[in-house]
Structures are given as C-alpha cells and as structure tokens.
Design an enzyme around this catalytic site. Structure first.
Site, PDB file in Angstrom:
ATOM      1  N   HIS A 258      50.029  35.309  34.738  1.00 38.69           N
ATOM      2  CA  HIS A 258      48.921  35.133  35.508  1.00 38.69           C
ATOM      3  C   HIS A 258      47.649  34.844  34.329  1.00 38.69           C
ATOM      4  CE1 HIS A 258      45.944  34.847  38.412  1.00 38.69           C
ATOM      5  NE2 HIS A 258      45.342  35.852  37.940  1.00 38.69           N
TER       6      HIS A 258
ATOM      7  N   ASN B  28      40.659  31.009  36.513  1.00 40.10           N
ATOM      8  CA  ASN B  28      41.649  31.763  37.157  1.00 40.10           C
ATOM      9  C   ASN B  28      41.858  31.289  38.511  1.00 40.10           C
ATOM     10  OD1 ASN B  28      43.075  33.677  38.520  1.00 40.10           O
ATOM     11  ND2 ASN B  28      41.796  35.412  38.242  1.00 40.10           N
TER      12      ASN B  28
ATOM     13  N   CYS C 270      46.058  37.815  42.861  1.00 33.17           N
ATOM     14  CA  CYS C 270      46.762  36.978  41.699  1.00 33.17           C
ATOM     15  C   CYS C 270      48.210  37.550  41.685  1.00 33.17           C
ATOM     16  CB  CYS C 270      45.956  37.516  40.295  1.00 33.17           C
ATOM     17  SG  CYS C 270      44.427  37.247  40.312  1.00 33.17           S
TER      18      CYS C 270
HETATM   19  N1  ACO Z   1      27.636  35.609  30.560  1.00 31.19           N
HETATM   20  C1  ACO Z   1      27.128  36.265  29.619  1.00 31.19           C
HETATM   21  N2  ACO Z   1      26.983  37.594  29.705  1.00 31.19           N
HETATM   22  C2  ACO Z   1      27.681  38.430  30.757  1.00 31.19           C
HETATM   23  C3  ACO Z   1      28.520  37.802  31.590  1.00 31.19           C
HETATM   24  C4  ACO Z   1      28.503  36.235  31.707  1.00 31.19           C
HETATM   25  N3  ACO Z   1      29.063  35.405  32.422  1.00 31.19           N
HETATM   26  N4  ACO Z   1      29.203  38.613  32.221  1.00 31.19           N
HETATM   27  C5  ACO Z   1      28.780  39.727  31.873  1.00 31.19           C
HETATM   28  N5  ACO Z   1      27.898  39.751  30.880  1.00 31.19           N
HETATM   29  C6  ACO Z   1      27.444  40.628  30.258  1.00 31.19           C
HETATM   30  C7  ACO Z   1      27.477  41.959  30.756  1.00 31.19           C
HETATM   31  O1  ACO Z   1      26.103  42.421  31.502  1.00 31.19           O
HETATM   32  C8  ACO Z   1      27.305  42.980  29.779  1.00 31.19           C
HETATM   33  O2  ACO Z   1      26.012  43.010  28.985  1.00 31.19           O
HETATM   34  P1  ACO Z   1      25.463  44.427  28.500  1.00 31.19           P
HETATM   35  O3  ACO Z   1      26.436  44.850  27.258  1.00 31.19           O
HETATM   36  O4  ACO Z   1      24.029  44.100  27.810  1.00 31.19           O
HETATM   37  O5  ACO Z   1      25.473  45.669  29.593  1.00 31.19           O
HETATM   38  C9  ACO Z   1      28.139  42.373  28.483  1.00 31.19           C
HETATM   39  O6  ACO Z   1      28.286  40.971  28.917  1.00 31.19           O
HETATM   40  C10 ACO Z   1      29.466  42.804  28.546  1.00 31.19           C
HETATM   41  O7  ACO Z   1      30.145  42.909  29.959  1.00 31.19           O
HETATM   42  P2  ACO Z   1      31.515  43.500  29.836  1.00 31.19           P
HETATM   43  O8  ACO Z   1      31.872  43.291  31.555  1.00 31.19           O
HETATM   44  O9  ACO Z   1      31.835  44.532  29.453  1.00 31.19           O
HETATM   45  O10 ACO Z   1      32.338  42.362  29.394  1.00 31.19           O
HETATM   46  P3  ACO Z   1      33.930  42.154  28.968  1.00 31.19           P
HETATM   47  O11 ACO Z   1      34.271  42.048  27.616  1.00 31.19           O
HETATM   48  O12 ACO Z   1      34.827  43.526  29.685  1.00 31.19           O
HETATM   49  O13 ACO Z   1      34.495  40.943  29.746  1.00 31.19           O
HETATM   50  C11 ACO Z   1      35.456  40.231  31.846  1.00 31.19           C
HETATM   51  C12 ACO Z   1      34.229  40.841  31.066  1.00 31.19           C
HETATM   52  C13 ACO Z   1      35.582  38.660  31.384  1.00 31.19           C
HETATM   53  C14 ACO Z   1      35.405  40.186  33.289  1.00 31.19           C
HETATM   54  C15 ACO Z   1      36.736  41.010  31.526  1.00 31.19           C
HETATM   55  O14 ACO Z   1      36.596  42.386  31.656  1.00 31.19           O
HETATM   56  C16 ACO Z   1      37.954  40.703  32.291  1.00 31.19           C
HETATM   57  O15 ACO Z   1      38.376  39.802  32.204  1.00 31.19           O
HETATM   58  N6  ACO Z   1      38.531  41.826  33.129  1.00 31.19           N
HETATM   59  C17 ACO Z   1      39.595  41.479  33.858  1.00 31.19           C
HETATM   60  C18 ACO Z   1      39.778  40.224  34.985  1.00 31.19           C
HETATM   61  C19 ACO Z   1      40.888  40.471  35.672  1.00 31.19           C
HETATM   62  O16 ACO Z   1      42.255  40.732  35.174  1.00 31.19           O
HETATM   63  N7  ACO Z   1      40.902  40.123  37.111  1.00 31.19           N
HETATM   64  C20 ACO Z   1      42.120  40.150  37.512  1.00 31.19           C
HETATM   65  C21 ACO Z   1      42.563  39.165  38.370  1.00 31.19           C
HETATM   66  S1  ACO Z   1      41.396  38.378  39.538  1.00 31.19           S
HETATM   67  C22 ACO Z   1      41.808  38.728  41.244  1.00 31.19           C
HETATM   68  O17 ACO Z   1      42.960  39.587  41.426  1.00 31.19           O
HETATM   69  C23 ACO Z   1      41.218  37.902  42.380  1.00 31.19           C
END
Ligand code: ACO
Length: 331
Positions: free
Chosen positions: A258, A288, A112
C-alpha cells in the site's frame, strides 16, 4: 484454487503537483517529497464519480482477462469514498456493467486495507465454487472531501483519486492466491478518521446548519502514531502470511505494498531483509489512493513486466480502523 486473471486501472486527468498545493495549504514541494515521497497526484474533474472510475478500471481488467461484462458473476467493491452515504457503490457498478443481470454487489469499507479484504472474499467465493468470475474493485475520490486550508495540510497533501480492478477466477492447484491474513484494532479508530456524516449525532447536527464550516467532515490523522503502527503491523502480517505457507520473507520475489508513505514501505522491506528493488512504489505519481492503490500498483507492475510466472508475490496494506492485512500469490 483461484487466481487473478486480469488487472486494470483508471486515473483521472487533472494533474495536481506539490507546487499547485503550496500557496493554498501553506506547504512546500520539498516537505511533501521528503516526508512522504509524493511528487504529484491526480484529482477528478466535474462529472467523474467513484463508481464511474471503477467501471473504467473494471473494463480494463476484464479486457486483460479476456472476459466480457456478461461473464462477471459477482462484484466486490472496496471504497471509503462512495458515491452515496447509502446505497454502496457496488450496485452502481452493477448498473453500469450489466444492468440486465442482477448479480450480487458487495461493498467493503476497510480503507487502505479494503482491497485485500475484498480480494479475500472473492478468493473464498471462487474457491468454494459459489462464483466463477468475481470482479474486485478499489476506487476512491478523496479530492472532494479534503480540508484544503492550511489546517488540513498534514492529510490533504497525501491523497489522490484513482481506481483499480482485478478479475478472480479458478486456477490450478499451487498457483494463484495462496493465503490472506487480515486484522483489525478498533481501539485506534479515531487516530485516522472522517467523523461525519455520523449516525451518532443526536439531535441531528445537520438541522443546525453547521455543515459548511464544520471540520468534522474532513479526514484527520495522528500521522506519527499511524506511521509507527503501519511499519510494525505490515512487518508482522507479512511474516505471519509467510509462516502459514512455510516460506520466509526472503523467499518473496516481489512486494506490492500500500502507498501511504514511501518511508513506511522502505522501512518494512528493510526490517524484513527484502531488497528495495523487489517492489514498485507508485506514491510519487498518484499519492495515496486508499483501496485503489494495490490494484493500481499491480496494473503498473504487470505492464512493466515485473510480475513473472512462478514468482511469489506479496501484497500488504495498513490503514484506518486500524485494519491491515497481507496476501500471498503465486503468479
Ligand atoms: N507541509 C508542511 N509542513 C507540514 C505539513 C505539510 N503538508 N504537514 C505537517 N507539517 C508540519 C507539522 O505541522 C510539524 O511542524 P512542527 O514540527 O512545527 O510541529 C512538522 O511538519 C512535522 O509534522 P509530523 O506530522 O511530525 O511529520 P511526519 O514526519 O510524521 O510526516 C506524515 C507526516 C507524512 C503524515 C506521516 O506521519 C505519515 O505518513 N503517517 C502515516 C500515514 C499513513 O500510513 N496513513 C494510513 C493510510 S491512510 C487511510 O487509511 C485512509
């Protein structure tokens, strides 16, 4: 000095809404929108390639700059989803753009942050006088490499396909690209990665016929961990970039961030005291698109008239590696 004189993008045609992913990935439109801000993304159709999308974005950027393919002196190509394991996609773009001229093509694979790393190289080349017209592209096809089963839902709902490009040329002192601050922290390489294909496999796993169901070919991410680091590092590097040219974050007129998660960007602006209307989020439409994200956002902002002459514009990114960075430019 050097500046961005043209910008363009290419978005593939297959619209994929959150609803389209609900059944297959055991997810919901509500979850995706609430957690990430994403409403839809675009995926490629058969025959489209990372280099082919880059070519289309590059032609738009050259048109915007009033340049022809024959004016380009060098290519810097940022992608983590290249056409081939090797060679990189840069040479394929050189073939499409100017097959008769053997201009250099450099590949950058800093996820990214890739576009900012690539931009900093183009800036240095132009400022040093080594090249006069450098094409910088970011192009990604994620859709063909995602785990589209419920196990992959945390990552697979986030990514889209797309490409963006800019042209970098000499400029007058005081305008254009002012500073780049870049960082890496390999300690966290495995927090966000695609493990295979890997040169570390010995004996070669591909010989064992394990490839079809092997999940190590799909991206994995510790989402919460990445989220926290993204907010901290993006704030830090923006302050660092501002400090280096003796301005403050409140002096920034517009932020191109980003697009990994809408909440990340909202938190970064809030923590730096920058009003939320001083940015343009595109994640709702495109998801993304990794290295393609910043030039796609720049293209949208420029066409919407949001980048005005004289403005101080900040670009900031964080991603796999971890790598992160910020650039400041006077439009
Ligand atoms: N649909 C429904 N439920 C989901 C999904 C989905 N797609 N994905 C995860 N869940 C569930 C999980 O299983 C979890 O369930 P549980 O509470 O029963 O265990 C719950 O939702 C919460 O999961 P979290 O991972 O804690 O959710 P969070 O609020 O952290 O959001 C996300 C997840 C969107 C991935 C977030 O953490 C994020 O955006 N992280 C950073 C991403 C980023 O910056 N990436 C860098 C760039 S990418 C690159 O460099 C290639």
């Amino acid at each position: 000095m050097s500046k961005i004189t043209g910008v363009g993008k290419y978005i593939p045609s297959k619209l994929v809404t959150n609803k389209d992913l609900e059944t297959k990935l055991n997810t919901s439109d509500e979850w995706i929108q609430q957690r990430s801000g994403i409403i839809q993304r675009y995926w490629i159709t058969e025959g489209e390639t990372t280099s082919g999308m880059a070519h289309k974005a590059a032609l738009e950027a050259l048109k915007d700059a009033g340049k022809k393919a024959s004016d380009v002196d060098a290519i810097v190509f940022a992608t983590i989803t290249p056409d081939y394991y090797f060679p990189g996609s840069g040479v394929l773009l050189q073939k499409m753009l100017c097959p008769e001229r053997t201009i250099p093509a450099l590949d950058v694979r800093n996820a990214c942050s890739g576009f900012l790393y690539a931009l900093s190289i183009a800036d240095a080349w132009v400022k040093s006088g080594m090249y006069k017209c450098v094409l910088v592209v970011g192009s990604e096809i994620h859709s063909t490499g995602l785990d589209k089963s419920p196990e992959g839902r945390d990552v697979s709902v986030l990514f889209g396909d797309g490409a963006g490009a800019v042209v970098v040329e000499p400029s007058k002192p005081g305008e254009g690209l002012l500073v780049h601050k870049l960082h890496s922290e390999g300690e966290y390489a495995e927090k966000l990665m695609v493990q295979r294909p890997s040169s570390n496999d010995y004996p070669n796993r591909l010989d064992k016929d394990e490839t079809v169901t092997d999940k190590s070919f799909f991206p994995v991410m510790d989402g919460r961990f990445v989220f926290k680091h993204a907010v901290t590092r993006m704030c830090e590097v923006l302050v660092e970039a501002c400090h280096s040219i003796d301005v403050k974050p409140k002096d920034i007129d517009f932020v191109l961030a980003h697009q990994a998660n809408m909440r990340i960007n909202q938190m970064v602006l809030e923590q730096l005291g920058i009003p939320q209307d001083k940015t343009l989020n595109t994640i709702q439409k495109y998801g993304n698109t990794t290295a393609g994200t910043l030039p796609i956002g720049m293209d949208e902002a420029k066409r919407a008239g949001l980048l005005k002459p004289g403005q101080l514009v900040a670009m900031v990114a964080f991603g796999s590696g971890f790598t992160w960075g910020a650039s400041l430019m006077r439009v």
